[in-house]
Design a protein around this motif. Sequence first.
Motif, PDB file in Angstrom:
ATOM      1  N   ASP A 105      -7.092  89.373 -50.141  1.00 48.81           N
ATOM      2  CA  ASP A 105      -7.531  87.991 -50.320  1.00 48.81           C
ATOM      3  C   ASP A 105      -6.786  87.363 -51.496  1.00 48.81           C
ATOM      4  O   ASP A 105      -6.984  87.761 -52.654  1.00 48.81           O
ATOM      5  CB  ASP A 105      -9.042  87.951 -50.578  1.00 48.81           C
ATOM      6  N   PRO A 106      -5.922  86.359 -51.246  1.00 45.04           N
ATOM      7  CA  PRO A 106      -5.181  85.715 -52.337  1.00 45.04           C
ATOM      8  C   PRO A 106      -6.076  85.028 -53.360  1.00 45.04           C
ATOM      9  O   PRO A 106      -5.617  84.706 -54.459  1.00 45.04           O
ATOM     10  CB  PRO A 106      -4.291  84.694 -51.611  1.00 45.04           C
ATOM     11  N   LYS A 107      -7.321  84.786 -53.016  1.00 42.61           N
ATOM     12  CA  LYS A 107      -8.215  84.104 -53.945  1.00 42.61           C
ATOM     13  C   LYS A 107      -8.867  85.062 -54.940  1.00 42.61           C
ATOM     14  O   LYS A 107      -9.488  84.635 -55.904  1.00 42.61           O
ATOM     15  CB  LYS A 107      -9.302  83.360 -53.165  1.00 42.61           C
ATOM     16  N   LYS A 108      -8.735  86.361 -54.683  1.00 42.97           N
ATOM     17  CA  LYS A 108      -9.378  87.341 -55.547  1.00 42.97           C
ATOM     18  C   LYS A 108      -8.350  88.007 -56.468  1.00 42.97           C
ATOM     19  O   LYS A 108      -7.186  88.150 -56.127  1.00 42.97           O
ATOM     20  CB  LYS A 108     -10.099  88.394 -54.708  1.00 42.97           C
ATOM     21  N   ILE A 109      -8.831  88.409 -57.622  1.00 43.36           N
ATOM     22  CA  ILE A 109      -7.993  89.070 -58.617  1.00 43.36           C
ATOM     23  C   ILE A 109      -8.380  90.544 -58.682  1.00 43.36           C
ATOM     24  O   ILE A 109      -9.562  90.896 -58.616  1.00 43.36           O
ATOM     25  CB  ILE A 109      -8.158  88.406 -59.997  1.00 43.36           C
ATOM     26  N   SER A 110      -7.390  91.387 -58.821  1.00 44.70           N
ATOM     27  CA  SER A 110      -7.627  92.832 -58.807  1.00 44.70           C
ATOM     28  C   SER A 110      -8.420  93.290 -60.033  1.00 44.70           C
ATOM     29  O   SER A 110      -8.564  92.566 -61.029  1.00 44.70           O
ATOM     30  CB  SER A 110      -6.288  93.572 -58.782  1.00 44.70           C
TER      31      SER A 110
ATOM     32  N   ASP B 214       2.550 102.740 -66.443  1.00 42.24           N
ATOM     33  CA  ASP B 214       3.405 103.195 -67.540  1.00 42.24           C
ATOM     34  C   ASP B 214       3.832 102.047 -68.441  1.00 42.24           C
ATOM     35  O   ASP B 214       4.341 102.269 -69.543  1.00 42.24           O
ATOM     36  CB  ASP B 214       4.657 103.885 -66.986  1.00 42.24           C
ATOM     37  N   PHE B 215       3.652 100.804 -67.970  1.00 38.81           N
ATOM     38  CA  PHE B 215       4.087  99.635 -68.733  1.00 38.81           C
ATOM     39  C   PHE B 215       2.962  99.046 -69.588  1.00 38.81           C
ATOM     40  O   PHE B 215       3.233  98.301 -70.530  1.00 38.81           O
ATOM     41  CB  PHE B 215       4.608  98.554 -67.779  1.00 38.81           C
ATOM     42  N   GLY B 216       1.712  99.314 -69.244  1.00 37.82           N
ATOM     43  CA  GLY B 216       0.585  98.731 -69.958  1.00 37.82           C
ATOM     44  C   GLY B 216      -0.572  98.500 -69.005  1.00 37.82           C
ATOM     45  O   GLY B 216      -0.788  99.277 -68.066  1.00 37.82           O
ATOM     46  N   TYR B 217      -1.306  97.392 -69.199  1.00 36.89           N
ATOM     47  CA  TYR B 217      -2.467  97.064 -68.370  1.00 36.89           C
ATOM     48  C   TYR B 217      -2.230  95.733 -67.655  1.00 36.89           C
ATOM     49  O   TYR B 217      -1.735  94.768 -68.256  1.00 36.89           O
ATOM     50  CB  TYR B 217      -3.728  96.993 -69.232  1.00 36.89           C
ATOM     51  N   HIS B 218      -2.618  95.701 -66.370  1.00 37.45           N
ATOM     52  CA  HIS B 218      -2.333  94.542 -65.530  1.00 37.45           C
ATOM     53  C   HIS B 218      -3.599  94.040 -64.826  1.00 37.45           C
ATOM     54  O   HIS B 218      -4.530  94.814 -64.567  1.00 37.45           O
ATOM     55  CB  HIS B 218      -1.340  94.872 -64.402  1.00 37.45           C
ATOM     56  N   ILE B 219      -3.554  92.749 -64.453  1.00 36.02           N
ATOM     57  CA  ILE B 219      -4.376  92.231 -63.359  1.00 36.02           C
ATOM     58  C   ILE B 219      -3.408  91.607 -62.366  1.00 36.02           C
ATOM     59  O   ILE B 219      -2.346  91.105 -62.747  1.00 36.02           O
ATOM     60  CB  ILE B 219      -5.446  91.217 -63.822  1.00 36.02           C
ATOM     61  N   ILE B 220      -3.771  91.651 -61.076  1.00 34.27           N
ATOM     62  CA  ILE B 220      -2.836  91.281 -60.008  1.00 34.27           C
ATOM     63  C   ILE B 220      -3.502  90.282 -59.062  1.00 34.27           C
ATOM     64  O   ILE B 220      -4.700  90.394 -58.766  1.00 34.27           O
ATOM     65  CB  ILE B 220      -2.408  92.523 -59.200  1.00 34.27           C
ATOM     66  N   GLN B 221      -2.689  89.329 -58.574  1.00 33.88           N
ATOM     67  CA  GLN B 221      -3.169  88.385 -57.565  1.00 33.88           C
ATOM     68  C   GLN B 221      -2.190  88.381 -56.390  1.00 33.88           C
ATOM     69  O   GLN B 221      -0.983  88.196 -56.573  1.00 33.88           O
ATOM     70  CB  GLN B 221      -3.275  86.971 -58.143  1.00 33.88           C
ATOM     71  N   LEU B 222      -2.695  88.590 -55.198  1.00 38.64           N
ATOM     72  CA  LEU B 222      -1.865  88.594 -53.988  1.00 38.64           C
ATOM     73  C   LEU B 222      -1.369  87.189 -53.672  1.00 38.64           C
ATOM     74  O   LEU B 222      -2.110  86.213 -53.786  1.00 38.64           O
ATOM     75  CB  LEU B 222      -2.678  89.129 -52.801  1.00 38.64           C
ATOM     76  N   ILE B 223      -0.092  87.090 -53.267  1.00 34.50           N
ATOM     77  CA  ILE B 223       0.454  85.829 -52.749  1.00 34.50           C
ATOM     78  C   ILE B 223       0.666  85.935 -51.250  1.00 34.50           C
ATOM     79  O   ILE B 223       0.181  85.123 -50.479  1.00 34.50           O
ATOM     80  CB  ILE B 223       1.782  85.462 -53.452  1.00 34.50           C
ATOM     81  N   ASP B 224       1.391  86.979 -50.813  1.00 40.87           N
ATOM     82  CA  ASP B 224       1.702  87.108 -49.389  1.00 40.87           C
ATOM     83  C   ASP B 224       2.181  88.526 -49.113  1.00 40.87           C
ATOM     84  O   ASP B 224       2.644  89.240 -50.006  1.00 40.87           O
ATOM     85  CB  ASP B 224       2.785  86.083 -48.999  1.00 40.87           C
ATOM     86  N   LYS B 225       2.072  88.927 -47.852  1.00 40.75           N
ATOM     87  CA  LYS B 225       2.621  90.200 -47.382  1.00 40.75           C
ATOM     88  C   LYS B 225       3.538  89.941 -46.200  1.00 40.75           C
ATOM     89  O   LYS B 225       3.223  89.130 -45.331  1.00 40.75           O
ATOM     90  CB  LYS B 225       1.507  91.159 -46.957  1.00 40.75           C
ATOM     91  N   ARG B 226       4.679  90.639 -46.175  1.00 43.10           N
ATOM     92  CA  ARG B 226       5.612  90.562 -45.051  1.00 43.10           C
ATOM     93  C   ARG B 226       6.038  91.978 -44.700  1.00 43.10           C
ATOM     94  O   ARG B 226       6.855  92.580 -45.407  1.00 43.10           O
ATOM     95  CB  ARG B 226       6.840  89.717 -45.401  1.00 43.10           C
ATOM     96  N   GLY B 227       5.494  92.500 -43.630  1.00 46.72           N
ATOM     97  CA  GLY B 227       5.846  93.857 -43.225  1.00 46.72           C
ATOM     98  C   GLY B 227       5.482  94.848 -44.309  1.00 46.72           C
ATOM     99  O   GLY B 227       4.333  94.933 -44.743  1.00 46.72           O
ATOM    100  N   ASP B 228       6.490  95.586 -44.788  1.00 48.10           N
ATOM    101  CA  ASP B 228       6.234  96.603 -45.811  1.00 48.10           C
ATOM    102  C   ASP B 228       6.525  96.087 -47.217  1.00 48.10           C
ATOM    103  O   ASP B 228       6.685  96.876 -48.154  1.00 48.10           O
ATOM    104  CB  ASP B 228       7.074  97.845 -45.535  1.00 48.10           C
ATOM    105  N   LYS B 229       6.567  94.772 -47.381  1.00 41.78           N
ATOM    106  CA  LYS B 229       6.814  94.186 -48.703  1.00 41.78           C
ATOM    107  C   LYS B 229       5.684  93.251 -49.089  1.00 41.78           C
ATOM    108  O   LYS B 229       5.014  92.683 -48.229  1.00 41.78           O
ATOM    109  CB  LYS B 229       8.155  93.443 -48.726  1.00 41.78           C
ATOM    110  N   ILE B 230       5.514  93.107 -50.386  1.00 39.27           N
ATOM    111  CA  ILE B 230       4.425  92.297 -50.903  1.00 39.27           C
ATOM    112  C   ILE B 230       4.962  91.359 -51.966  1.00 39.27           C
ATOM    113  O   ILE B 230       5.897  91.691 -52.701  1.00 39.27           O
ATOM    114  CB  ILE B 230       3.312  93.198 -51.502  1.00 39.27           C
ATOM    115  N   ASN B 231       4.400  90.160 -52.026  1.00 41.46           N
ATOM    116  CA  ASN B 231       4.699  89.223 -53.106  1.00 41.46           C
ATOM    117  C   ASN B 231       3.390  88.969 -53.842  1.00 41.46           C
ATOM    118  O   ASN B 231       2.393  88.585 -53.234  1.00 41.46           O
ATOM    119  CB  ASN B 231       5.273  87.913 -52.568  1.00 41.46           C
ATOM    120  N   CYS B 232       3.389  89.222 -55.131  1.00 43.78           N
ATOM    121  CA  CYS B 232       2.158  89.052 -55.909  1.00 43.78           C
ATOM    122  C   CYS B 232       2.491  88.547 -57.304  1.00 43.78           C
ATOM    123  O   CYS B 232       3.642  88.575 -57.740  1.00 43.78           O
ATOM    124  CB  CYS B 232       1.375  90.357 -55.984  1.00 43.78           C
TER     125      CYS B 232
END
Length: 485
Positions: free
Chosen positions: A286-291, A297-315
């Motif tokens: 759901d693009p409206k929800k935040i992970s 290994d880089f630190g701490y994140h929160i993620i928001q989905l933009i779109d999925k195309r096949g085996d790739k994701i844009n977030c």
Amino acid sequence: MKINKSSIAVSVVLGLALTAVAGTRGLRMNANAPVGAKADSAVTDTTVKKEVKIPENSVIDEVIWVVGDEPILKSDVEQMRMQGLAEGINFGADPDYSIPEQLAVQKLFLHQAQIDSIDVPEADVVQGVNQQINRWIEAAGSQEKLEEYRKQSINDMRNELHDEFKNQQLIQRMRQKLVEDIKVSPADVRAYFRNLPEDSIPYVPTEVEVEILVNAPRIKQSEINRVKDELRNFTDRVNKGETTFATLARLYSEDPGSARQGGELGYTGRGLLDPAFANVAFNLTDPKKISKIVESDFGYHIIQLIDKRGDKINCRHILLKPKVSPDEITDAEHRLDSITNDIKSGKFSFEQAATYLSDDKDTKNNQGLMSNNTADGMTSRFQMKDLPTEVARVVDTMKVGEISKPFEMVNNKGKTVVAVVKLKSRTPGHKATITEDFQVMKDVVLNKERENFLHQWVVDKIKHTYVRVADRYKNGKYEYQGWIK
């Protein structure tokens, strides 16, 4: 005035279109003609009865070359010239001729890439465009200053750069494909260098092999809690509609590669992402929800989905890194001092310490030996310019076998760590020899053979391609034969 290049077929001052499109008598041809097609003789002989001379300074834009069915515009040449000036590119003694020729050669490679169905993944294009925009932002000082300077929004710049970058990648991949089967033998290398003048033999800069032992400072739980609370606050603000995820990413994310794009990563495969990050990102629906908060290994994140195309994701994501205090740096230095003293007293070797005690995942399985990823593959040899800055500064004055004092550095994940290094070997700069530097000398010969092959390929391609050059470009000196027919 902004020119729309897709509709500029006739575009000159006061509507004097004919000469602007042709640039010279008889330029017109069937727009759908493939590369290799010949000009329509009926059109050439009868359509243009009288050439109208227009002062060059009154022309907004014009077609100056045609390669196949692709035009090269005067504005294309000027744009490439200005870009070259900005980036310090030397187009030779006569750029009025060399620039159109370079553009024409590019069109030959692009046409062949289309024939051979060469493809560039969209994720690579997006990543390259974002990197270019980030360089511009850094040079301008801020996104706002860049937009003001170019009189464009970031999205407009991104759209404008998209096809240009994709074409550059297509050309590069086409060139690589054309020369991928070219090989040179040891006999070829020896023959090439046998009679080469002394001043033409390549110089090999100083190379070193370095082993590294890393200790990551222990961050206090209170600092980790502070970072997590800040990320939870970001999530609450977005959910309440107070702001957008992209705005917060631009303001607060500590990932310089994506922050300027509102945290957007572009379409990316799972294998290119940190595993912990990928596991959460690819499960978002759901693009409206935040992970939830993700530790990588880089630190701490929160993620928001933009779109999925096949085996790739844009977030989008926001990255925050816990801050390392001076006390924690000092503690890490003391730990490494103790380990170094044990090595010097013979309790264990540097290589054993790196294997069992180092916090660097990339080198501990190789007994601490650093690896250099080059175009020809992985090697343990580094030129000084290829080492991390902090490591190169320490290694510069070390003797072979010596172990450094602990020093602070930022690793390839962007985290502050403390390290000690051991100089395993140093090969001083020297003129290349067959016995010691065969690979270097082989690369010289191989690159020469590839250059010769590509040059001849272009010459042969020109022979089978429709080319028309405006009159004022016919007397230029060109690198490749056959443009003027």
